[in-house]
Structures are given as C-alpha cells and as structure tokens.
Design a protein around this motif. Structure first.
Motif, mmCIF file in Angstrom:
data_model
loop_
_atom_site.group_PDB
_atom_site.id
_atom_site.type_symbol
_atom_site.label_atom_id
_atom_site.label_comp_id
_atom_site.label_asym_id
_atom_site.label_seq_id
_atom_site.Cartn_x
_atom_site.Cartn_y
_atom_site.Cartn_z
ATOM 1 N N GLU A 10 -51.072 55.427 1.590
ATOM 2 C CA GLU A 10 -50.420 55.885 2.657
ATOM 3 C C GLU A 10 -48.760 55.486 2.452
ATOM 4 O OE1 GLU A 10 -50.887 55.357 7.380
ATOM 5 O OE2 GLU A 10 -50.482 53.706 6.450
ATOM 6 N N PHE A 11 -48.009 56.533 2.909
ATOM 7 C CA PHE A 11 -46.565 56.428 2.405
ATOM 8 C C PHE A 11 -45.642 56.167 3.571
ATOM 9 C CE2 PHE A 11 -48.734 58.816 -0.900
ATOM 10 C CZ PHE A 11 -48.338 58.179 -2.020
ATOM 11 N N GLY A 12 -44.667 55.345 3.550
ATOM 12 C CA GLY A 12 -43.829 55.144 4.406
ATOM 13 C C GLY A 12 -42.379 55.149 4.192
ATOM 14 N N SER A 13 -41.434 55.978 5.092
ATOM 15 C CA SER A 13 -40.150 55.651 4.544
ATOM 16 C C SER A 13 -39.336 55.565 6.056
ATOM 17 C CB SER A 13 -39.615 56.954 3.878
ATOM 18 O OG SER A 13 -40.095 58.296 4.802
ATOM 19 N N PRO A 14 -38.021 55.682 6.111
ATOM 20 C CA PRO A 14 -37.189 55.317 7.346
ATOM 21 C C PRO A 14 -37.620 56.882 8.182
ATOM 22 C CG PRO A 14 -35.821 54.831 5.683
ATOM 23 C CD PRO A 14 -37.214 55.106 4.834
ATOM 24 N N HIS A 15 -38.051 57.778 7.578
ATOM 25 C CA HIS A 15 -38.153 59.189 8.062
ATOM 26 C C HIS A 15 -39.731 59.084 9.233
ATOM 27 C CE1 HIS A 15 -34.909 60.972 5.912
ATOM 28 N NE2 HIS A 15 -35.812 60.709 4.845
ATOM 29 N N ASN A 16 -40.435 58.116 8.590
ATOM 30 C CA ASN A 16 -41.724 58.150 9.413
ATOM 31 C C ASN A 16 -42.132 56.801 9.932
ATOM 32 O OD1 ASN A 16 -42.665 56.994 7.061
ATOM 33 N ND2 ASN A 16 -44.414 58.171 6.999
ATOM 34 N N TYR A 17 -41.365 55.740 9.835
ATOM 35 C CA TYR A 17 -41.514 54.226 10.229
ATOM 36 C C TYR A 17 -42.133 54.219 11.726
ATOM 37 C CZ TYR A 17 -39.846 52.225 5.935
ATOM 38 O OH TYR A 17 -39.502 51.838 4.608
ATOM 39 N N GLU A 18 -41.207 55.067 12.687
ATOM 40 C CA GLU A 18 -41.463 54.880 14.118
ATOM 41 C C GLU A 18 -42.963 55.589 14.184
ATOM 42 O OE1 GLU A 18 -40.194 53.594 16.557
ATOM 43 O OE2 GLU A 18 -38.113 52.984 15.828
ATOM 44 N N GLU A 19 -43.252 56.754 13.493
ATOM 45 C CA GLU A 19 -44.517 57.348 13.734
ATOM 46 C C GLU A 19 -45.585 56.575 13.383
ATOM 47 O OE1 GLU A 19 -46.918 61.125 11.658
ATOM 48 O OE2 GLU A 19 -44.815 60.961 11.664
ATOM 49 N N LEU A 20 -45.428 55.693 12.140
ATOM 50 C CA LEU A 20 -46.613 54.842 11.614
ATOM 51 C C LEU A 20 -46.806 53.539 12.735
ATOM 52 C CD1 LEU A 20 -45.718 54.268 7.926
ATOM 53 C CD2 LEU A 20 -47.515 55.642 8.896
ATOM 54 N N LEU A 21 -45.820 53.179 13.190
ATOM 55 C CA LEU A 21 -45.871 52.093 14.437
ATOM 56 C C LEU A 21 -46.688 52.445 15.436
ATOM 57 C CD1 LEU A 21 -42.292 50.315 13.943
ATOM 58 C CD2 LEU A 21 -44.260 49.345 13.292
ATOM 59 N N LYS A 22 -46.663 53.830 15.782
ATOM 60 C CA LYS A 22 -47.393 54.191 16.949
ATOM 61 C C LYS A 22 -48.843 54.394 16.606
ATOM 62 C CE LYS A 22 -43.619 56.995 18.872
ATOM 63 N NZ LYS A 22 -42.843 58.173 19.104
ATOM 64 N N ARG A 23 -49.138 54.627 15.459
ATOM 65 C CA ARG A 23 -50.351 54.727 14.851
ATOM 66 C C ARG A 23 -51.189 53.581 14.707
ATOM 67 N NH1 ARG A 23 -49.069 58.672 10.586
ATOM 68 N NH2 ARG A 23 -50.298 57.608 9.324
ATOM 69 N N LYS A 24 -50.439 52.483 14.345
ATOM 70 C CA LYS A 24 -51.050 51.395 14.039
ATOM 71 C C LYS A 24 -51.389 50.220 14.884
ATOM 72 C CE LYS A 24 -49.628 51.673 9.300
ATOM 73 N NZ LYS A 24 -50.809 51.837 8.577
ATOM 74 N N LYS A 25 -52.424 49.462 14.557
ATOM 75 C CA LYS A 25 -52.747 48.195 15.637
ATOM 76 C C LYS A 25 -51.706 47.177 15.382
ATOM 77 C CE LYS A 25 -56.342 45.015 16.728
ATOM 78 N NZ LYS A 25 -57.785 44.791 16.244
ATOM 79 N N PRO A 26 -50.885 46.864 16.614
ATOM 80 C CA PRO A 26 -50.026 45.826 16.282
ATOM 81 C C PRO A 26 -50.724 44.271 16.001
ATOM 82 C CG PRO A 26 -49.662 47.063 18.417
ATOM 83 C CD PRO A 26 -51.011 47.406 17.839
ATOM 84 N N TRP A 27 -49.867 43.567 15.335
ATOM 85 C CA TRP A 27 -50.281 42.356 15.073
ATOM 86 C C TRP A 27 -49.626 41.464 15.657
ATOM 87 C CZ3 TRP A 27 -51.666 41.604 9.095
ATOM 88 C CH2 TRP A 27 -52.634 42.629 8.662
ATOM 89 N N GLU A 28 -49.988 40.253 15.923
ATOM 90 C CA GLU A 28 -48.981 39.124 16.445
ATOM 91 C C GLU A 28 -48.053 38.722 15.130
ATOM 92 O OE1 GLU A 28 -49.007 34.765 18.656
ATOM 93 O OE2 GLU A 28 -50.824 36.019 17.985
ATOM 94 N N ILE A 29 -46.649 38.785 15.550
ATOM 95 C CA ILE A 29 -45.732 38.414 14.555
ATOM 96 C C ILE A 29 -45.164 37.103 14.970
ATOM 97 C CG2 ILE A 29 -43.364 39.162 13.393
ATOM 98 C CD1 ILE A 29 -44.347 42.184 13.832
ATOM 99 N N LYS A 30 -45.234 36.223 14.375
ATOM 100 C CA LYS A 30 -44.845 34.725 14.751
ATOM 101 C C LYS A 30 -43.512 34.246 13.816
ATOM 102 C CE LYS A 30 -49.310 33.073 15.949
ATOM 103 N NZ LYS A 30 -50.369 32.098 15.570
#
Length: 346
Positions: A326-346
């Motif tokens: 799977e490929f990520g770049s500034p062009h699709n970061y927002e789209e990837l975040l919408k598709r992925k399950k959030p993790w708790e970021i501490k």
C-alpha cells in the motif's frame, strides 16, 4: 434413628467415591514465563485432540503484529482450531528459540514463526519438521530451512518500491545531481526481511549519488527507535535523506519528535515502511514524504488457512505466498486515515 444415620453415611460415601472416579477434563496453566502462559485442555480418552497452531512473533511489545493477530484469531475460530500467540516480551533471539523448543516438546500441530535470527532458527525449524510438526514462516523468513511456506511481504520489492519513491521525490526537488547523505534505520540486522528491504532500497537508488552515513538498529522497539532518531538528528543533523525499513520511529506522538521535525522542515526527505493509522497520522503532520505499507491482515489470514491445510493432510503448492503493498503520500494521507482503524496514540 441409628439405622437412618448409617444409611445416610453409606449414601454419602458412595457419592464421594463416584465423584473421585469420574473422568474430567483438566486445564493446565504454565507458570514458567509470561510468553508461555497458554491455557489448553487435555483431551478425554477417545476424544479427538484439539488442533493447535502456534504463532511465534518477534516480541510482544511491537504493535505491528496486532492486525495479523486479530485476523489469525478470527480465521482460527471459524476453522475450529486453537491459535496461540507467543513471543519474547522484547526482541530476544534466544528467548524465541526457547519458545520454539517448548512447542516442539509439546508436539503442537503447526508453528508459524516471524524469524529473528535466521541462522539460529533454521536448525530448530528443521528439528520441528523432523518431529512431524508443520512449520511455516510469516513476516520474516528462514529460506534455507525446511519450512513448508512463507506468508508475507516480498521484502526486496518493498525496499525497492521505497527506494523508487525516494528517487522520485529527490528528482521533483531537483536534488538528483547532488551528493546526498542517507541515514537508514533497521530492526534486527540478522532478520532476513530487514536485509532484503535494504538490498532492494540500495538497488532502486543506484542512479543517485548516495552515501549511507549510518545504519541504526532499533531492535523493533518503538520507544528505542524514536529516541535513537531524535538523538541522532541532534548530534548529526547534516544528512539529507532518511529511510526507515519499518514504522518504529513514527509510533511516538509527532509533538515529541522536535529535532526530527526541525530536520524535516529544513528540507530533509523521509520514506518510511508501513501504513498503520499512527504512521499515516504522523506522516500527515509532515514527518514523512512517502510511505510503503504491508498487509498484516492477509498475513494472519493466509498463514492460518494454509497451515490448516497442512495439518489436515492437504497440499500447499506455493512456498512463497506474497501479500500486497500500500502506498502513501501527501496526496492521499487524508484518504488513508479515513479508511484505517484509529489506534490510541500516547
């Protein structure tokens, strides 16, 4: 009254005797080490033994295997087999060997290993196979062993795609005619998957005038990785590129990566392996120019499904079962975040 008391006593003795002679299913809990605390039932006589597939990963403190574990549990439940998830608490090849030795002694049906030290694990895999245990690898292979198959990323291709992403960014910034210094972060140097990723990266970047200034080893420890990167940038800020062969340094909150963030703002270019939610989140905050991700869900699913075939006497024809990228770049970061399950970021 005495006769009644005698009769009641006789009935009570018969009941206690019957309870003592009744066949029971016992449950044993290992009290040796945390990673060996697996609960399992001993079958009754004439009862079919429960099939056990034991996953042995690199460490329990590495979150990258969460998705593989969840999917392996789901598929195991569907197939009616018991799945165990075992690992050293932190990366430790000797502890991983001890776990595999214990599984050989228990004569489990199948073992699926993410190999830390290939040279050390190969003889153990061969020993398990010689004892009739089905063995496969996932995530990190032991290609010279007698394992039945490998499930996971084509790690050379992953490194190559990462290198190509870096070359593309360098050219877009018109830096391809300059001498560039690159820092590489690896996990455990003895792991085949790390070696293959770095080989692929080097091959893809041959057209650039690159100098590898250092290769730091994170030992798959996400806290160690972020500290290593921060300290390195503080002491040696004069490098141009950063390639991390795993997601380790970006699991930390972006706010804590002060020196690294400053290095990025001053023109540093970074390509990171993996596209988990916290990694994409950090990348979207400006900490990575490109991501190349793996499919850990498929690693969990395909490992269980194919191991299930083996322990039931079916054939698995493919020895190298690759999952996608799977490929990520500034062009699709927002789209990837919408598709992925959030993790708790501490």
């Amino acid at each position: 009254m005495k006769n009644k008391g005698c009769i009641l006593l006789i009935i009570l003795l018969i009941f206690v005797s019957a309870c003592e002679n009744r066949q029971t299913t016992s449950i044993r809990i290992s009290k040796n080490k945390p990673h060996e605390q697996a609960i399992y039932k001993e079958p009754l006589p004439n009862q079919e033994k429960e099939k056990i597939i034991s996953f042995v990963t690199k460490s329990l403190d590495n979150p990258v295997f969460i998705e593989a574990k969840e999917e392996a549990e789901r598929v195991s439940s569907q197939l009616g087999v018991k799945m165990e998830w075992l690992a050293p608490m932190v990366v430790d090849s000797q502890e991983q060997e001890k776990i595999v030795e214990s599984l050989i002694e228990r004569k489990v049906d199948g073992i699926v290993i993410s190999v830390l030290d290939t040279k050390k694990m190969t003889p153990l895999i061969n020993k398990a196979v010689s004892k009739g245990i089905k063995v496969a690898t996932f995530d990190s292979d032991a290609p010279a062993s007698n394992r039945a198959f490998y499930v996971g990323t084509d790690n050379y291709e992953l490194g190559k795609e990462s290198g190509e992403s870096l070359v593309k960014i360098v050219k877009e910034k018109n830096l391809d005619h300059r001498h560039l210094k690159v820092l590489i972060m690896t996990g455990v140097k003895e792991s085949v998957n790390m070696q293959e990723r770095i080989e692929g990266f080097k091959k893809a970047t041959e057209e650039l005038d690159l100098e590898i200034v250092d290769m730091v080893e994170s030992f798959d420890d996400i806290n160690r990785a972020s500290e290593l990167l921060e300290n390195y940038v503080k002491e040696n800020p004069h490098f141009d590129l950063f390639f991390s062969a795993g997601a380790w340094p970006l699991f930390s909150p972006p706010e804590g990566m002060i020196s690294y963030k400053r290095w990025k703002e001053n023109g540093g270019i970074a390509v990171i392996v993996d596209t988990f939610y916290p990694i994409v989140y950090a990348a979207n905050k400006g900490l990575a120019d490109a991501l190349v991700g793996q499919d850990f869900h498929e690693m969990g699913r395909l490992s269980v499904e194919n191991m299930y075939k083996l322990i039931n006497g079916d054939e698995v024809k493919e020895t190298m079962i690759y999952t996608g990228l799977e490929f990520g770049s500034p062009h699709n970061y927002e789209e990837l975040l919408k598709r992925k399950k959030p993790w708790e970021i501490k």
